[in-house]
Design a protein around this motif. Sequence first.
Motif, short mmCIF file in Angstrom:
data_model
loop_
_atom_site.label_atom_id
_atom_site.label_comp_id
_atom_site.label_asym_id
_atom_site.label_seq_id
_atom_site.Cartn_x
_atom_site.Cartn_y
_atom_site.Cartn_z
N ASP A 119 0.83 -1.21 0.00
CA ASP A 119 0.00 0.00 0.00
C ASP A 119 0.86 1.26 0.00
O ASP A 119 0.58 2.22 -0.70
CB ASP A 119 -0.93 0.03 1.22
CG ASP A 119 -2.07 -0.95 1.11
OD1 ASP A 119 -2.31 -1.46 0.01
OD2 ASP A 119 -2.71 -1.22 2.16
N GLU A 120 1.92 1.25 0.81
CA GLU A 120 2.76 2.44 0.95
C GLU A 120 3.59 2.71 -0.30
O GLU A 120 3.95 3.86 -0.54
CB GLU A 120 3.70 2.30 2.16
CG GLU A 120 2.98 2.21 3.48
CD GLU A 120 2.09 3.41 3.78
OE1 GLU A 120 2.44 4.54 3.40
OE2 GLU A 120 1.03 3.21 4.38
N GLU A 121 3.90 1.68 -1.09
CA GLU A 121 4.70 1.90 -2.30
C GLU A 121 3.98 2.82 -3.28
O GLU A 121 4.63 3.51 -4.06
CB GLU A 121 5.00 0.56 -2.99
CG GLU A 121 6.04 -0.24 -2.26
CD GLU A 121 6.23 -1.64 -2.83
OE1 GLU A 121 5.50 -2.01 -3.77
OE2 GLU A 121 7.09 -2.35 -2.32
N ALA A 122 2.67 2.86 -3.25
CA ALA A 122 1.91 3.68 -4.18
C ALA A 122 1.81 5.14 -3.72
O ALA A 122 1.41 6.00 -4.48
CB ALA A 122 0.51 3.11 -4.36
N GLU A 123 2.19 5.42 -2.48
CA GLU A 123 2.07 6.76 -1.94
C GLU A 123 3.29 7.61 -2.27
O GLU A 123 4.42 7.15 -2.19
CB GLU A 123 1.92 6.70 -0.41
CG GLU A 123 0.71 5.92 0.06
CD GLU A 123 -0.61 6.61 -0.20
OE1 GLU A 123 -0.62 7.85 -0.29
OE2 GLU A 123 -1.61 5.91 -0.36
#
Length: 166
Positions: A119-123
Motif C-alpha cells: 500500500d505504501e509503495e503507491a504513496e
Amino acid sequence: QHGLQLFLKYFCATQRDVASAMACCNYLAKLSGLSQKFNAQVGTIPPGVVTRWNSYITSAFEVYNRAGKIRNYANSAQCTGESKEAIKARLKFLDDKGGFEMLHDMIVLLKPLMDITIDEEAELYITSSAVVPRLSAAKSRIDDILANAARGDDCDGQILNSARVK
C-alpha cells in the motif's frame, strides 16, 4: 516503509529456521532460471532478494505451493546427477526440519505487514495519519494470528504451529 523493510529484512535473516528455509527457496529459484527442464515442469520461482523482504514471502509462497511439482521433478528421469542430489537434499531439509511448515507460517504471519508495504509503495508522500492506522490494523491482525496459534485453531483455513510462530 523503509523502517518496516529493515525490520523484516533483519527478521528474515536472523531467524535461523527462516534463513535456512529461504536458502532452500533461493536455490530452487536459481535452478528455475538455469534449468529449462526444471522450469518446464515446476515453473519459474522468483528469488528472495535481501533488500526486499517481501520478495522472500513471494518466493516462499511459490516454493510452498509447488512442493508437489518439485518432488515430482526430483523423482523424474529428467532430473539427473548433481542437480538431483541437490534438489533432494533441499527437499529433505524442508520436509525433515519443518521447512515447509516454516514457510507457511512465515507467509501467514508476515502477510499483514507485506500488505502495508505494498500500500505504501503507491504513496508519494507518507504521513503518520496514513501509517499509524495501517500499523494498528496489522498489529491487531498479527495478535489474532498469534492468539489462534496459541489455541491451536486455524488461521485462514490453515493450522499454525504455535511453538514455531512464537
